[in-house]
Design a protein around this motif. Structure first.
Motif, PDB file in Angstrom:
ATOM      1  N   CYS A  63       0.875  -1.328   0.019  1.00  0.00           N
ATOM      2  CA  CYS A  63       0.280  -0.026   0.045  1.00  0.00           C
ATOM      3  C   CYS A  63       0.980   1.343  -0.100  1.00  0.00           C
ATOM      4  O   CYS A  63       0.669   2.273  -0.730  1.00  0.00           O
ATOM      5  CB  CYS A  63      -0.819   0.095   1.234  1.00  0.00           C
ATOM      6  N   LEU A 106       2.282   1.929  -3.583  1.00  0.00           N
ATOM      7  CA  LEU A 106       1.365   2.308  -4.377  1.00  0.00           C
ATOM      8  C   LEU A 106       0.704   3.568  -4.200  1.00  0.00           C
ATOM      9  O   LEU A 106      -0.024   4.108  -4.777  1.00  0.00           O
ATOM     10  CB  LEU A 106       0.424   1.240  -4.595  1.00  0.00           C
ATOM     11  N   GLY A 107       0.705   4.039  -2.723  1.00  0.00           N
ATOM     12  CA  GLY A 107       0.163   5.132  -2.267  1.00  0.00           C
ATOM     13  C   GLY A 107       1.158   6.445  -1.809  1.00  0.00           C
ATOM     14  O   GLY A 107       1.940   6.882  -2.507  1.00  0.00           O
ATOM     15  N   ALA A 108       1.204   6.683  -0.559  1.00  0.00           N
ATOM     16  CA  ALA A 108       2.043   7.523  -0.306  1.00  0.00           C
ATOM     17  C   ALA A 108       3.471   7.396  -0.584  1.00  0.00           C
ATOM     18  O   ALA A 108       4.101   8.534  -0.799  1.00  0.00           O
ATOM     19  CB  ALA A 108       2.005   7.741   1.277  1.00  0.00           C
ATOM     20  N   ARG A 168       4.816   6.985  -3.203  1.00  0.00           N
ATOM     21  CA  ARG A 168       5.214   7.406  -4.817  1.00  0.00           C
ATOM     22  C   ARG A 168       6.040   8.715  -4.560  1.00  0.00           C
ATOM     23  O   ARG A 168       6.651   9.215  -5.430  1.00  0.00           O
ATOM     24  CB  ARG A 168       3.769   7.544  -5.729  1.00  0.00           C
ATOM     25  N   GLY A 207       0.322   9.963   5.670  1.00  0.00           N
ATOM     26  CA  GLY A 207       0.068   8.778   5.048  1.00  0.00           C
ATOM     27  C   GLY A 207       1.390   7.930   5.417  1.00  0.00           C
ATOM     28  O   GLY A 207       1.272   6.532   5.543  1.00  0.00           O
TER      29      GLY A 207
END
Lengths: 166, 164
Positions: free
Chosen positions: B116, B119-121, B123, B137
């Motif tokens: 997660c 793919l989320g924070a 990046r 995040g």
């Protein structure tokens, strides 16, 4: 060592086992596992820090970082984990004196710990002499410094696990 | 049930049998397992604490993580391999152990948390330079990772005290 030393060690272990404090550790089922968990977490902090310092000495990681600044980041972690390791180790000894003190693997581990402390002091002293601009030891010196540290630390961790089997 | 047959079949294989019945194979593999786990947790802690803004603040997060996580993955490969061998040696017993099952769930959660984050924070990792505390995040991901790995060690140690 003279025989009387072992007789005294026997007597000491027996006395320690009988103390109320030792009895509490022995008879409360969760105390020993909990102490061991704290001990392993402190070992993890040390293992990670030792890896970073030695990998930097060999220029495998953070090669662009000055060696003294890498040492300043990770040496304090080792020195701060040490009292946690000694205290949790001491509590395990109090709980199971004969299993540890009379165990040749444990005795070896103590010698290895003293050696690795001396080695870490030496490393710290050497690095303190360098200015911030110095990027590191020469390759041969770095290897000669790293090898004993790795052998000692791996030996200490392996010995820790093997105490249970002797 | 089929998986019980599978675990029985697994531990009856040649290598698992040798590990189980040998004099010293089990403790040797266990020693490597402990060393590898110490390195996994010891290195991942550095990244987690940096994500939380609690340590290594003078280093950019991306550069720190790229250097450290290589070590984490190598150590994890050793931990998984030795762990697999130890499991195979006594598969039926471990499979029925609460703390072993819990440890596997915690590992899965740690992996999910990492996925997660990537793919989320995560990046935006290269925006968090020296001195920068990452956004909430990323801090949550770091805190979760730290908690999950500490629990992995707790559960792992309890396995040894609860085997029947």
């Amino acid at each position: 060592m003279p025989l009387s030393f072992f007789a005294e060690l026997d007597a000491f272990c027996e006395w320690l086992e009988g103390t109320p404090f030792s009895q509490i550790i022995q008879k409360t089922y969760w105390i020993i596992p909990t102490i061991q968990i704290v001990h392993i977490l402190a070992i993890a902090a040390v293992a990670g820090s030792v890896l970073m310092i030695n990998a930097r000495l060999l220029r495998l990681i953070d090669a662009n970082q000055p060696l003294p600044s890498v040492a300043r980041r990770f040496l304090p972690v080792i020195w701060r984990a040490l009292p946690v390791l000694l205290l949790s180790g001491l509590l395990m000894i109090i709980g199971e004196p004969a299993r540890s003190l009379k165990n040749p693997i444990f005795q070896t581990k103590v010698v290895l710990i003293l050696l690795v402390c001396a080695h870490t002091f030496y490393l710290q002293k050497r690095l303190a002499g360098h200015g911030e601009d110095v990027t590191g030891f020469g390759r041969a010196r770095a290897f000669a410094t790293v090898l004993p540290a790795l052998v000692l630390w791996v030996g200490i961790i392996f010995a820790g696990r093997w105490i249970a089997y002797y | 049930m089929w998986f019980e047959d599978f675990f029985q079949w697994l531990q009856d294989l040649d290598i698992p049998t040798r590990i189980r019945e040998g004099e010293s194979l089990f403790p040797w593999i266990e020693s490597i397992h402990v060393l590898a786990i110490a390195l996994v947790v010891g290195t991942i802690m550095m990244v987690d604490l940096r994500l939380l803004g609690l340590a290594s603040m003078d280093r950019p997060v991306g550069r720190l993580a790229r250097g450290v996580l290589v070590c984490t993955w190598i150590a994890f490969a050793f931990a998984a391999l030795t762990g697999g061998l130890l499991f195979a040696a006594n598969a039926v017993t471990y499979a029925g152990n609460f703390f072993f099952r819990g440890k596997m769930v915690l590992l899965a959660l740690a992996g999910l948390n990492m996925g997660c984050f990537h793919l989320g924070a995560g990046r935006a990792i290269d925006n968090w330079g020296a001195g920068v505390t990452p956004p909430p995040g990323a801090r949550i991901a770091g805190g979760l990772s730290l908690t999950l790995w500490i629990l992995v060690i707790c559960f792992g140690r309890w396995i040894g005290f609860t085997l029947k």
